[in-house]
Design a protein around this motif. Structure first.
Motif, short mmCIF file in Angstrom:
data_model
loop_
_atom_site.label_atom_id
_atom_site.label_comp_id
_atom_site.label_asym_id
_atom_site.label_seq_id
_atom_site.Cartn_x
_atom_site.Cartn_y
_atom_site.Cartn_z
N VAL A 112 -45.05 70.04 13.32
CA VAL A 112 -44.93 68.64 14.12
C VAL A 112 -45.42 69.40 15.30
O VAL A 112 -46.20 69.99 15.86
CB VAL A 112 -43.47 68.85 14.79
CG1 VAL A 112 -43.73 68.00 15.65
CG2 VAL A 112 -42.35 68.31 13.88
N ARG A 120 -32.66 70.70 9.73
CA ARG A 120 -33.04 69.31 10.29
C ARG A 120 -32.56 68.30 10.75
O ARG A 120 -32.63 67.14 10.48
CB ARG A 120 -33.31 69.46 7.96
CG ARG A 120 -34.41 70.64 7.81
CD ARG A 120 -34.72 69.80 6.47
NE ARG A 120 -35.15 70.59 5.24
CZ ARG A 120 -34.79 71.73 4.90
NH1 ARG A 120 -33.81 71.37 4.38
NH2 ARG A 120 -35.81 72.74 4.36
N VAL A 156 -42.25 61.40 15.17
CA VAL A 156 -40.67 62.19 15.15
C VAL A 156 -40.26 61.96 16.67
O VAL A 156 -40.87 62.11 17.60
CB VAL A 156 -40.99 63.77 14.94
CG1 VAL A 156 -39.92 64.57 15.20
CG2 VAL A 156 -41.96 63.68 13.66
N GLN A 193 -41.41 71.31 8.29
CA GLN A 193 -41.84 69.78 8.63
C GLN A 193 -42.83 69.94 10.16
O GLN A 193 -42.37 71.25 11.30
CB GLN A 193 -41.10 68.70 8.70
CG GLN A 193 -41.73 67.61 9.94
CD GLN A 193 -43.32 67.04 8.61
OE1 GLN A 193 -42.58 66.90 8.32
NE2 GLN A 193 -43.81 66.99 9.37
N GLN A 223 -42.68 73.52 14.63
CA GLN A 223 -42.18 74.01 13.41
C GLN A 223 -40.25 73.02 13.31
O GLN A 223 -39.80 73.26 13.73
CB GLN A 223 -42.66 74.58 12.16
CG GLN A 223 -42.01 75.44 11.18
CD GLN A 223 -43.48 74.91 10.11
OE1 GLN A 223 -44.59 74.77 10.44
NE2 GLN A 223 -43.01 74.74 9.25
N LEU A 276 -49.98 58.23 11.74
CA LEU A 276 -49.08 60.14 11.56
C LEU A 276 -47.09 59.03 11.83
O LEU A 276 -46.78 58.79 12.42
CB LEU A 276 -49.26 60.59 12.56
CG LEU A 276 -50.82 61.53 11.63
CD1 LEU A 276 -51.41 61.95 13.37
CD2 LEU A 276 -51.24 61.80 11.02
N SER A 318 -45.27 63.94 12.70
CA SER A 318 -45.91 64.87 11.96
C SER A 318 -47.17 65.28 12.14
O SER A 318 -48.19 64.94 11.93
CB SER A 318 -46.14 64.19 10.36
OG SER A 318 -46.03 64.73 9.56
N ASN A 319 -47.39 66.54 11.82
CA ASN A 319 -48.33 67.17 12.09
C ASN A 319 -49.88 67.93 10.96
O ASN A 319 -50.31 69.33 10.29
CB ASN A 319 -48.18 68.91 12.64
CG ASN A 319 -49.66 69.13 13.16
OD1 ASN A 319 -50.40 68.83 13.82
ND2 ASN A 319 -49.57 70.90 13.48
N VAL A 320 -49.17 66.99 9.95
CA VAL A 320 -49.82 66.92 8.60
C VAL A 320 -50.84 65.74 7.67
O VAL A 320 -50.49 64.26 8.65
CB VAL A 320 -48.68 66.64 6.97
CG1 VAL A 320 -49.10 66.95 6.50
CG2 VAL A 320 -47.87 68.43 7.76
N LEU A 345 -35.75 65.39 13.25
CA LEU A 345 -35.56 64.49 12.54
C LEU A 345 -34.28 63.80 12.15
O LEU A 345 -34.90 63.27 10.78
CB LEU A 345 -36.22 66.09 11.12
CG LEU A 345 -37.39 66.68 11.14
CD1 LEU A 345 -37.68 67.32 10.62
CD2 LEU A 345 -38.44 65.73 11.06
#
Length: 378
Positions: free
Chosen positions: A75, A47, A146, A73, A69, A143, A89-91, A159
């Motif tokens: 990405v 992290r 990062v 998280q 990842q 989004l 962020s891939n969310v 991050l």
């Protein structure tokens, strides 16, 4: 295993690393088998550090992307219309589905769950039927970015908003390998695998060439002379070792058209371990790499790729050279997999004990000291 047990392992690792190199031993078995220790690695290493996710040349066109990842998280890294690489962020910002998988090319990032979609700058571009909700404002959604940087043609993400730049951390390595011109090497293949071992066992396997004559006796072992290997002390962000010899493959030496490399550099291979998970074999004619991501204590996701120096890319026999290299690397990887999976089974044994390191395992000693310094430091 408890947090206390993880802390006990950190203390054992530090005690091990306080030994001078002449009396150095392998890391304690528990650092490879403990869930608590992995949790500390995720917190204190993954992290916070810069993590390589691939080669910039793989994202050549607008909308090209790859996913990765960082700890928990997801990405995505993509090429914007202006040509820049950006990471997000891939969310999804709606119901938090992962957006993209693998690699590919998109004009928009479309959520596979409810079709919320984002432009390549990360801003929400469309959300079906959401105009019926009075409290919804599309402009409020973008989004999270990062941090993303490139070094020598590699893409790194983190991050950690306060981490020094990749170029700063790897300045010493940049000067060491400058004659190769790695930035201009072209990736020609990429694969992803999952092996049943701890990520550190595979990293350590790459870092030392002591195992080559035995583990790789059916492939590169007969051509690997231990006396040709040099293992200088590493630096805080990386370690390395050299092998200078006439290569068995033509692409292992510099191409006749290569005017960058002179003298011994034309036949020297550099093996680079960039902490924590980026491993590169760099020769005058080709490179290959592993990028590691733990999937629990006993599984590691591997990004495996390679390619050619520009002179060999331009050579009429480029396809033939790359085919020969890929066939060899596949065999070497199969041997390595058997080796590192056997070590993972062994470290679980009640009677397993760390033995002394050889002088050719200096990189392993430096890697252990890196981990001992990072984990539990907060």
């Amino acid at each position: 295993m408890s947090t206390e047990a993880g802390s006990d392992l950190v203390r054992a690792l530090r005690a091990n690393c306080e030994r001078p190199f002449g009396d150095a031993r392998s890391m304690p078995p528990g650092v490879y088998t403990s869930e608590a220790f992995l949790a500390l690695e995720q917190r204190d290493v993954f992290r916070n550090e810069w993590l390589c996710v691939g080669r910039a040349s793989a994202l050549a066109q607008t909308g090209d992307y790859l996913t990765a990842q960082i700890a928990d998280q997801p990405v995505v890294v993509l090429r914007e219309p202006g040509g820049e690489l950006r990471a997000f962020s891939n969310v999804c910002l709606h119901r938090m589905s992962v957006l993209l998988e693998g690699r590919g090319n998109v004009r928009r990032i479309v959520c596979p769950y409810h079709a919320w979609n984002y432009s390549l700058d990360g801003k929400l571009a469309g959300a079906p039927l959401m105009e019926r909700q009075s409290g919804f404002c599309k402009d409020q959604y973008a989004l999270p970015a990062v941090r993303c940087e490139t070094w020598q043609g590699w893409i790194y993400v983190t991050l950690n908003d306060h981490a020094p730049s990749v170029a700063t951390q790897l300045a010493g390595l940049t000067s060491l390998i400058e004659p190769y011109g790695m930035t201009d090497y072209i990736e020609t293949f990429h694969e992803e695998h999952v092996w049943d071992t701890n990520w550190k066992i595979l990293a350590e396997n790459f870092m030392e060439s002591y195992h080559l004559p035995m583990l790789h006796r059916a492939t590169v072992g007969p051509h690997s002379k231990l006396e040709e290997m040099e293992c200088p002390p590493g630096l805080p962000a990386f370690n390395y070792h050299w092998i200078t010899k006439e290569a068995t493959l033509p692409i292992g030496n510099a191409h006749p058209a290569n005017t960058r490399l002179e003298g011994h550099w034309r036949r020297t291979t550099a093996l680079l371990a960039i902490y924590p998970t980026h491993l590169v074999t760099l020769t005058p004619g080709y490179f290959w790499y592993l990028i590691l991501q733990p999937q629990g204590v006993g599984r590691v996701h591997i990004r495996f790729g390679g390619g050619l120096a520009p002179e060999f890319i331009d050579d009429p026999k480029a396809a033939e050279y790359m085919g020969t290299l890929k066939a060899l690397l596949d065999e070497v990887n199969a041997e390595d997999r058997r080796g590192v999976e056997a070590v993972f089974r062994g470290v679980h044994a009640p009677l397993a004990k760390p033995g002394h390191l050889s002088h050719l395992e200096r990189p392993n000693y430096d890697f252990a000291r890196y981990l001992a310094h990072r984990i539990g430091a907060a």
